[in-house]
Design a protein around this motif. Structure first.
Motif, short mmCIF file in Angstrom:
data_model
loop_
_atom_site.label_atom_id
_atom_site.label_comp_id
_atom_site.label_asym_id
_atom_site.label_seq_id
_atom_site.Cartn_x
_atom_site.Cartn_y
_atom_site.Cartn_z
N LYS A 251 0.83 -1.20 0.00
CA LYS A 251 0.00 0.00 0.00
C LYS A 251 0.87 1.26 0.00
O LYS A 251 1.78 1.38 0.82
CB LYS A 251 -0.92 -0.02 1.23
CG LYS A 251 -1.87 1.17 1.32
CD LYS A 251 -2.70 1.07 2.59
CE LYS A 251 -3.61 2.30 2.74
NZ LYS A 251 -4.40 2.23 3.99
N PRO A 252 0.62 2.20 -0.93
CA PRO A 252 1.38 3.46 -0.91
C PRO A 252 1.19 4.17 0.43
O PRO A 252 0.12 4.13 1.03
CB PRO A 252 0.74 4.26 -2.05
CG PRO A 252 0.14 3.23 -2.96
CD PRO A 252 -0.32 2.12 -2.06
N GLY A 253 2.26 4.82 0.88
CA GLY A 253 2.22 5.47 2.17
C GLY A 253 2.76 4.62 3.29
O GLY A 253 3.03 5.11 4.40
N THR A 254 2.93 3.31 3.03
CA THR A 254 3.56 2.42 4.01
C THR A 254 5.04 2.31 3.70
O THR A 254 5.51 2.69 2.62
CB THR A 254 2.93 1.02 3.97
OG1 THR A 254 3.17 0.42 2.68
CG2 THR A 254 1.43 1.08 4.21
N ASP A 258 6.39 2.69 -0.28
CA ASP A 258 7.08 3.90 -0.74
C ASP A 258 8.53 3.60 -1.07
O ASP A 258 9.11 2.62 -0.58
CB ASP A 258 7.05 4.96 0.37
CG ASP A 258 5.69 5.64 0.48
OD1 ASP A 258 4.90 5.54 -0.48
OD2 ASP A 258 5.43 6.26 1.53
N THR A 483 10.60 10.57 5.69
CA THR A 483 10.52 10.10 7.07
C THR A 483 11.81 9.36 7.38
O THR A 483 12.09 8.32 6.77
CB THR A 483 9.32 9.14 7.27
OG1 THR A 483 8.12 9.82 6.91
CG2 THR A 483 9.24 8.68 8.72
N GLN A 503 12.39 7.08 4.27
CA GLN A 503 11.23 6.70 3.47
C GLN A 503 10.75 7.93 2.71
O GLN A 503 10.46 8.98 3.32
CB GLN A 503 10.12 6.16 4.38
CG GLN A 503 8.81 5.83 3.67
CD GLN A 503 7.73 5.39 4.64
OE1 GLN A 503 8.02 5.03 5.79
NE2 GLN A 503 6.47 5.44 4.21
N THR A 505 8.04 9.86 0.43
CA THR A 505 6.62 9.86 0.12
C THR A 505 6.32 10.97 -0.87
O THR A 505 6.80 12.10 -0.71
CB THR A 505 5.79 10.07 1.40
OG1 THR A 505 6.14 9.06 2.35
CG2 THR A 505 4.29 9.97 1.11
N GLY A 506 5.50 10.64 -1.89
CA GLY A 506 5.16 11.62 -2.90
C GLY A 506 5.73 11.26 -4.25
O GLY A 506 6.56 10.34 -4.38
#
Length: 827
Positions: A251-254, A258, A483, A503, A505-506
């Motif tokens: 899942k994206p965001g995990t 990412d 992150t 990590q 994100t984006g």
């Protein structure tokens, strides 16, 4: 019962036949795949349990079993749930496999192979990824632990809840399975060489650029040592960044969904500052004097014991300290001692007092209880303007590893910790963990390594100005955020790598770039280093970077959970379990579980447990071997040391105890010194007073049994080499007196040395210049060991403003038959 096939020392069948290891090294990251082949040759179903070591920072990320043509891939689950599923499977006659990390030490794992029917085979595949540590000579170190020493459990420590699982160990010569090992190395830069403490087949290059190569362990590994590889690339290590794409199925965001970036930072510290060594500090040395320190170093050129080498190392350390600093020496075993009640000013009188006590130090303090002396050291108030530097030396492993590391971390704001693992089987979790949490540097002394150069490198680090106010800032496109998965950087050393995981994100374009800036202050001067990198993911990294990043975050969260245990951890344990399950990386709160649900027939009959032994380090082998006493009714008490793994099971195989020989010597009395010891060759048995005989394997020098002229032993201590003789004559100020002993070291008569002295020069200046000429002219191969004390001597000479230095150097060269220039001496 008639036993067939592989047998333990207790004549029990061993179902593990062989271990096959394949290592792939890409630059400074290693992926290891180990295949363990089991076969049940008994007439009843068995459960095989194998407790074994892994590197402390290894991220175990795959575990599977193959029975016939059926492969079962294990899942990561919460540990208690995994144990219950394993027990339920065995109870219902199913096959099951369980892999779990020790709750007390992250470098120990337990593998349970359950319900293996008579005549059936199983192959277990274990995979982990790890970072390779940078050595002083720019080599990258990989270590495959093959030796597992017993974990020493302090008196009165209860461990974790329930029963505890013990290490089943046998002498290396009795390990009943084989090991094959091959490695493939690749890097953007050419591979210059690969070295090992074990016999290797020749290095084979796979391309003309020599950026890819393979190497294999020669057949017949004896399990008497860990398998260590030192990999060298051409050109010094450079800062790099590797961006790895997220998994499409996650899942994206995990974390796994990412991209993750791994930054390898090698800050270039200003040479003008780093070349100046501090003249202040509180230096505290904590030395292991447990019984195992009496064993010999694994060095073909020396019969010196670990404690003997430690004494020589303390001599070099004490002679290299700057005048006016503070110091103290602690030693520990079951109890601990200190030379001074509190740290004292370093000067000639205190140095001499300390050296007198160091010279009589023996490995006679029993077990390995390191926590109590550390607590005492940390309870001492720090001395204003004297930064505390702690040096810890041990050859052992302890039951309460995490408790020790946590104590170091709690006090990390008041000191730096430099740790040294001596010999095969020293706990990587303990040594690396103390240095990492203490903002220092870890070193391992194995094989033919000399202790002194590695320790002196760490002293140089300790004497260099501390890098403070370290920060890492990220400059990324506005649509991308980071992150940080790694804990803050707490220490920077010249030539040493710092790894940072983040990590991302984006979304960003393929041409997008990021920049990381490391800012710090050194001796009051602000500095910074930058690394620019592409945000485009690389295509062939798999999930290696994600798993290393996950493991880094898991270890940080585990430390946080221990700090707040009993106070409400705010759901930290649940976070660790969630992250471990999501990433497929093991933790202290999870385990790998695999159940063969496709087997339609349940396995009948009672299940017999078989414990697969690991190799025991040489010092512990000798302790076990010494129990065979001919012509005597003497009995020795051997205590079993253990560590917690699984509350539901208990082993009872006895292993050696530290300090056994000191007790044995007191009961036997002194050895018969009428027999002169041989320098190199020893028979397989040695007679003691009273006609008692100790049996020893002919494959080991008797020097490994005891190499010292100490109470209750027969061998004489080897003559101290000339370098250490010269060092022992130096005074705390840095000068040498014109002493007859100096003439002996220089190979000259007292009269020759005195008559060659220029008339206008005093005796101490002349003696000091002679010592420096001798070091530069005849001991350049050991420069790492004497460089600091030579710098102190040069500083002393400059302070004397002595006339005719050039004349002295010329006369000294003539006397010693050398050709050392004044400029080379630093004058």
């Amino acid at each position: 019962m008639d036993c067939c096939g592989l047998l333990t020392a207790q004549k029990e069948p061993v179902p593990l036949k062989s271990i096959e290891v394949e290592l792939e090294v890409k630059d400074h990251v290693a992926t290891l795949v180990s295949t363990l082949n089991y076969e049940n040759k008994e007439d009843k179903p068995i459960e095989a349990v194998f407790v074994f070591p892994l590197p402390r920072d290894a991220a175990v990320c795959h575990f599977s079993a193959k029975i016939g043509q059926t492969e079962i891939v294990a899942e990561v689950k919460e540990k208690q749930q995994a144990r219950e599923e394993y027990d339920d499977a065995l109870s219902s006659g199913q096959q099951a496999f369980l892999l779990e990390e020790s709750e007390e030490s992250p470098d120990i794992f337990s593998l349970s192979v359950g319900s293996l029917p008579p005549g059936e085979s199983a192959s277990i595949r274990l995979e982990y990824v790890t970072e390779l540590a940078v050595q002083a000579d720019d080599g990258l170190r990989f270590c495959l632990p093959a030796v597992l020493n017993p974990r020493y459990q302090p008196q009165g420590s209860g461990g974790s809840e329930g029963a505890s699982v013990q290490v089943t160990s046998v002498p290396a010569s009795l390990v009943p399975y084989s090991l094959s090992f091959s490695a493939r190395v690749s890097s953007p830069r050419p591979v210059s060489k690969v070295e090992s403490n074990c016999s290797l087949d020749p290095l084979q290059y796979l391309n003309t650029e020599q950026t890819q190569a393979t190497v294999k362990l020669a057949a017949g590994h004896k399990f008497d040592r860990d398998v260590e590889l030192l990999i060298y690339y051409k050109d010094a290590h450079q800062p790099t960044a590797v961006v790895e794409a997220g998994q499409a199925s996650a899942k994206p965001g995990t974390l796994m969904g990412d991209p993750v970036v791994m930054l390898s930072l090698y800050p270039e510290l200003p040479q003008s500052v780093m070349s100046s060594l501090s003249s202040c500090g509180e230096f505290v040395f904590l030395m292991d004097r447990s019984g195992s320190m009496s064993s010999c170093l694994n060095n073909s050129e020396s019969h010196q014991t670990r404690i003997g080498s430690a004494r020589d190392t303390l001599l070099l350390l004490l002679k290299s300290l700057p005048m006016g600093c503070y110091f103290n020496i602690y030693s520990f075993g079951t109890s601990y001692e200190h030379i001074f009640p509190k740290s004292v000013v370093y000067k000639q009188k205190t140095m001499e007092e300390a050296l007198k006590k160091v010279e009589v130090m023996e490995a006679n303090l029993g077990g390995t209880e390191i926590l109590e002396p550390l607590q005492h050291i940390y309870s001492q108030p720090c001395i204003p303007s004297q930064p505390r530097q702690l040096f810890v030396f041990t050859d052992g492993a302890v039951f309460n590893t995490k408790e020790v590391i946590n104590l170091v971390k709690e006090n990390s704001g008041s000191h730096r910790c430099f740790s040294f693992g001596i010999g095969e089987g020293a706990s990587s979790a303990l040594i690396n963990g103390m240095a990492k949490e203490g903002g220092g540097h870890a070193q391992f002394i194995t094989g033919t390594d000399r202790m002194q150069p590695k320790v002196m490198q760490s002293l140089r680090f300790a004497l260099q100005p501390a890098v403070v106010d370290i920060s890492v800032t990220w400059d990324l496109p506005k649509e991308v955020s980071v992150t940080v998965l790694s804990p803050p950087i707490t220490a920077l050393f010249q030539g040493q790598r710092s790894l940072v995981y983040g990590q991302l994100t984006g979304q960003s374009s393929e041409a997008a770039e990021g920049c990381v800036t490391v800012k710090y202050s050194l001796a009051g001067h602000p500095s910074q280093n930058q690394l620019r990198f592409s945000l485009k993911p690389e295509g062939d990294t798999g999930s290696t970077v994600h798993r290393l990043g996950a493991q880094t975050l898991i270890r940080s969260l585990e430390m946080e959970e221990r700090e707040h245990r009993g106070q409400g951890d705010g759901g930290v344990k649940e976070k660790v379990v969630e992250l471990s399950v999501q990433s497929g990386v093991s933790s202290s709160f999870t385990a790998f579980i695999a159940v063969n649900k496709g087997n339609s027939e349940s396995i009948q009959g009672p299940l017999v447990r078989r414990n697969v032994p690991t190799a025991l380090a040489q010092c512990n082998q000798l302790r076990q071997r010494s129990l065979c006493l001919v012509g005597s009714s003497l009995k020795a008490d051997v205590k079993t040391k253990s560590f917690p793994l699984r509350p539901r099971k208990m082993l009872s195989t006895p292993v050696g105890t530290k300090g056994f020989f000191s007790g044995l010597n007191k009961k036997l009395g002194a050895f018969d010194r009428s027999q002169k010891p041989q320098a190199k060759m020893f028979s397989s048995s040695h007679h003691l007073a009273g006609g008692i005989q100790v049996l020893a394997s002919p494959s080991y020098d008797f020097g490994a049994f005891s190499c010292e002229e100490t109470e209750g032993t027969m061998l004489q201590q080897p003559c101290r080499d000339t370098l250490l003789q010269l060092v022992s004559l130096q005074e705390a100020s840095g000068c040498w007196p014109l002493d007859p002993a100096l003439a002996v070291v220089l190979g000259k008569s007292r009269e020759e040395v005195e008559t060659s002295k220029p008339a206008s020069v005093n005796q101490e200046v002349w003696a000091t210049i002679l010592a420096l000429i001798w070091l530069h002219g005849f001991k350049m191969d050991a420069k790492e060991e004497w460089e600091l004390l030579a710098m102190k001597a040069v500083s002393w000479l400059r302070a004397q403003k002595a006339p005719c230095v050039a004349e002295c150097v010329e006369a000294g060269n003539k006397l010693l038959g050398s050709n050392v220039q004044k400029e080379v001496l630093g004058l």
